[in-house]
Write an enzyme that holds these catalytic residues in place. Structure first.
Site, PDB file in Angstrom:
ATOM      1  N   SER A  32       0.809  -1.223   0.000  1.00  0.00           N
ATOM      2  CA  SER A  32       0.000   0.000   0.000  1.00  0.00           C
ATOM      3  C   SER A  32       0.839   1.269   0.000  1.00  0.00           C
ATOM      4  CB  SER A  32      -0.957   0.000   1.203  1.00  0.00           C
ATOM      5  OG  SER A  32      -0.235  -0.206   2.407  1.00  0.00           O
TER       6      SER A  32
ATOM      7  N   HIS B 133       1.982   4.769   4.959  1.00  0.00           N
ATOM      8  CA  HIS B 133       1.182   5.420   3.920  1.00  0.00           C
ATOM      9  C   HIS B 133       1.631   6.867   3.714  1.00  0.00           C
ATOM     10  CE1 HIS B 133      -2.373   2.425   4.574  1.00  0.00           C
ATOM     11  NE2 HIS B 133      -1.323   1.868   4.019  1.00  0.00           N
TER      12      HIS B 133
END
Length: 408
Positions: A145, A197
């Site tokens: 991610s 992230h």
């Protein structure tokens, strides 16, 4: 009445068509991540502490391999499914522009920069004098991610869109889109790495603003890799996209490539110098073509067509289909078209007439000629029609069909 053939396609056919539309590297990432998860599931492997990105282990034992092992391992079925479904549209679009080898290089670059930023921020936060957060050094992060967030930033910058829809619920300014997703995932999901992230977003912005330009090799570097015998099997795959082929106007998207003013950080000659290191392919001279969708597409229900067929073309084709007049026809039709669309130098059209017969593949390829000959058209008229249509098979078929109807 026979039902529509589209409705007859089974689920397996649709899945196969969807899979075949995914470019080589993107599909390879999906296969690798999915296979690793299935192996871990079958053999009961859950020692993610040994392969995850762990800042304390990288610092104390210099385990740099964690930069890359951490991105291909996932903790649950939903984790790997969500990441791969998010990767497919993003990776496919960018790979079609960059090429498969370049996309691989960009992914490695982003994974490395994400890990370095993660490490630096963790060290900084853990040693703040007035409020230390030592737990960030022991945070174990896995999953693709982080790279996906970097690709989101790059794709958003490339698209040029002013706003983006968040799950179809509401629109937000495009520049805030990655940050809004970061907050939503942190609020709606549990056990999510905020720092992982965030570093992905920072790497994406660093890439689009040109901070990685000095790390980007030129086109010859990718061409040398593609010409290597080690990749001959991969290059023969229909899903493989060459860096020097496909979209002629495609280039690696950066902030300098957009039609916007530069930031205060870089300006003048410094910005031009950094941008000059950015490898770019030859840009198309047709300004209206979208760089993300190559080809000479025509808008449906439009009164104008990118390739205009002259009203007297049928008569000229019928009168000039003999071999001795073929070179004159190529010169006339190609010269007219070039003067309308690309405005070349005067010597360009003259040079066409001087090309030997064995070197006319630049105007009409043997493969295109053979396709139309197999459809039942005369080879001489096929060559003339393709030259008149500037190599566009669809327009050539229209020309040849009109000849057949006019003779009938």
């Amino acid at each position: 009445m026979r039902p529509n053939i589209v409705s007859e396609a089974g689920l397996s056919t649709r899945v196969n068509q969807w899979w075949e539309s995914i470019p080589f590297f993107t599909s390879a990432v999906v296969i690798v991540c999915g296979t690793i998860y299935l192996i871990c599931l079958l053999f009961g492997y859950d020692s993610f502490y040994e392969i995850c990105f762990l800042p304390s282990a990288v610092i104390s034992r210099f385990q740099v391999y964690r930069f890359y092992t951490s991105i291909v391992f996932h903790g649950s079925l939903l984790h790997v499914l969500f990441n791969m479904l998010a990767l497919v549209p993003l990776g496919s679009e960018l790979e079609r522009i960059m090429g498969s080898v370049r996309m691989f290089y960009i992914t490695i670059l982003l994974a490395t920069s994400n890990a370095i930023l993660h490490l630096l921020i963790a060290l900084l936060v853990a040693h703040i004098p007035f409020y230390r957060l030592q737990n960030v050094m022991d945070e174990c992060a896995i999953g693709f991610s982080g790279v996906i967030f970097s690709l989101i930033v790059i794709e958003t910058s490339l698209s040029g869109a002013q706003s983006r829809s968040v799950f179809g619920l509401f629109n937000i300014p495009a520049k805030w889109y990655p940050l809004i997703l970061l907050v939503l995932f942190q609020v709606l999901m549990t056990n999510v790495s905020l720092l992982g992230h965030l570093c992905g977003i920072l790497s994406g912005f660093a890439y689009t603003y040109g901070f990685f330009n000095l790390l980007m090799p030129g086109t010859s570097f990718y061409s040398a890799i593609e010409s290597s015998s080690l990749l001959s099997t991969c290059i023969r795959q229909p899903k493989f996209i060459l860096c020097t082929g496909g979209n002629p106007s495609g280039y690696i998207p950066t902030y300098s490539g957009q039609n916007t003013s530069s930031s205060g950080l870089f300006s003048g000659n410094i910005w031009s110098y950094l941008s000059s290191w950015m490898p770019q392919r030859e840009t198309s001279s047709q300004p209206t073509q979208d760089s993300r969708f190559p080809g000479r597409g025509r808008t449906l229900s439009s009164s104008q067509s990118p390739v205009h067929v002259d009203s007297n073309l049928q008569a000229r084709l019928l009168d000039n289909s003999s071999p001795e007049n073929r070179s004159h026809m190529i010169l006339t039709e190609t010269g007219d078209r070039l003067s309308d669309e690309r405005q070349p130098a005067l010597g360009t059209a003259v040079a066409v007439d001087r090309v030997p017969a064995g070197q006319q593949g630049a105007v009409v390829s043997d493969e295109e000629i053979q396709k139309l000959v197999l459809m039942g058209f005369d080879k001489t008229q096929v060559e003339v029609a393709l030259a008149a249509a500037d190599g566009d098979l669809n327009v050539a078929v229209e020309i040849l069909s009109q000849q057949v109807h006019s003779r009938g």
